[in-house]
Design a protein around this motif. Structure first.
Motif, short mmCIF file in Angstrom:
data_model
loop_
_atom_site.label_atom_id
_atom_site.label_comp_id
_atom_site.label_asym_id
_atom_site.label_seq_id
_atom_site.Cartn_x
_atom_site.Cartn_y
_atom_site.Cartn_z
N TRP A 154 7.32 6.49 9.88
CA TRP A 154 6.70 6.42 8.56
C TRP A 154 6.51 4.94 8.26
CZ3 TRP A 154 5.28 10.59 5.54
CH2 TRP A 154 5.56 11.83 6.11
N ILE A 155 5.33 4.57 7.80
CA ILE A 155 4.94 3.17 7.67
C ILE A 155 4.70 2.81 6.20
CG2 ILE A 155 3.25 1.43 8.39
CD1 ILE A 155 4.67 2.73 10.78
N LEU A 156 5.20 1.64 5.80
CA LEU A 156 4.91 1.07 4.48
C LEU A 156 4.30 -0.31 4.71
CD1 LEU A 156 5.10 1.12 1.34
CD2 LEU A 156 7.32 -0.03 1.62
N PRO A 157 2.98 -0.48 4.49
CA PRO A 157 2.36 -1.80 4.62
C PRO A 157 2.68 -2.68 3.40
CG PRO A 157 0.74 -0.02 4.85
CD PRO A 157 1.99 0.57 4.30
N ASN A 173 0.86 -1.18 0.00
CA ASN A 173 0.00 0.00 0.00
C ASN A 173 0.90 1.22 0.00
OD1 ASN A 173 -2.48 -1.31 -0.02
ND2 ASN A 173 -2.50 -1.53 2.21
N ASN A 174 0.31 2.40 0.01
CA ASN A 174 1.09 3.63 0.07
C ASN A 174 1.63 3.84 1.48
OD1 ASN A 174 0.63 4.30 -2.62
ND2 ASN A 174 -1.32 5.24 -2.13
N SER A 175 2.78 4.49 1.55
CA SER A 175 3.36 4.80 2.85
C SER A 175 2.65 6.00 3.47
CB SER A 175 4.86 5.09 2.70
OG SER A 175 5.06 6.23 1.91
N TYR A 176 2.79 6.13 4.78
CA TYR A 176 2.17 7.24 5.49
C TYR A 176 2.94 7.52 6.77
CZ TYR A 176 0.08 3.43 8.19
OH TYR A 176 -0.10 2.29 8.95
N GLY A 177 2.84 8.77 7.24
CA GLY A 177 3.47 9.16 8.50
C GLY A 177 2.48 9.03 9.65
N THR A 178 3.00 8.72 10.82
CA THR A 178 2.17 8.66 12.01
C THR A 178 2.33 9.95 12.81
OG1 THR A 178 3.91 7.64 13.34
CG2 THR A 178 2.43 6.15 12.14
N VAL A 179 1.58 10.07 13.87
CA VAL A 179 1.69 11.23 14.75
C VAL A 179 3.06 11.20 15.41
CG1 VAL A 179 0.73 12.31 16.83
CG2 VAL A 179 -0.80 11.25 15.15
N PRO A 180 3.77 12.33 15.46
CA PRO A 180 5.10 12.34 16.09
C PRO A 180 5.05 11.83 17.53
CG PRO A 180 4.76 14.37 14.87
CD PRO A 180 3.44 13.63 14.87
#
Length: 166
Positions: A152-155, A137-144
């Motif tokens: 930053w997460i890449l599923p 899936n697309n990567s995304y950032g989490t709350v600091p």
């Protein structure tokens, strides 16, 4: 009602085999520049790791009259890139790194430092297991985090078959 396929079991032995294969594969990524992707091990403020999301899952199973079993399995995991940057262009670089890693692991061509790279084959896995496909899936950032680091997460999901005789 959801058409999503639900797991029918776990491939407990496959978990260790897939974890080792995924770690080896991720660390072959040509864009690491000397970094290592660890398994579930991150410093408080920086690093790259991956973590199994749900273990090794059996999604479907067929049994022949001779008791030959073919299982369709899945190994979902997350690549986590932790950084302390607060600057937008550096966050964009982290997102671009994860997107490039995701493309490469899915056998898409990627450009790294002006050179095109493409993963040609998945690693061999023992005991009747074979990787058939990897998707992301697309990567995304989490709350600091409290210490101002941000994950930053890449599923990613590995689809594989497991064949054996009873």
């Amino acid at each position: 009602m959801s058409d999503e396929l639900k797991p029918i079991g776990k491939d407990a032995t496959g978990y260790e085999l897939l974890t080792n294969a995924v770690k080896a594969l991720l660390n072959q990524f040509p864009g690491l520049n000397g970094q290592e992707i660890l398994f579930e091990e991150l410093d408080e403020s920086a690093g790259i790791a991956f973590s199994a999301d749900a273990g090794a899952l059996v999604m479907a199973e067929r049994r022949s009259i001779t008791d030959h079993i073919t299982q369709e399995c899945q190994f979902p995991f997350l690549v986590v890139y932790r950084t302390t940057t607060t600057r937008e262009f550096q966050k964009l670089n982290v997102a671009a790194f994860l997107e490039t890693l995701g493309k490469w692991i899915c056998k898409e061509p990627v450009d790294i430092d002006g050179e095109t790279h493409r993963l040609l084959s998945y690693p061999e896995i023992s005991d009747g297991r074979k990787i058939t496909r990897i998707s992301r899936n697309n990567s995304y950032g989490t709350v600091p985090n409290e210490n101002k680091s941000q994950d930053w997460i890449l599923p990613v999901s590995v689809q594989y078959t497991y064949e054996f005789d009873m």
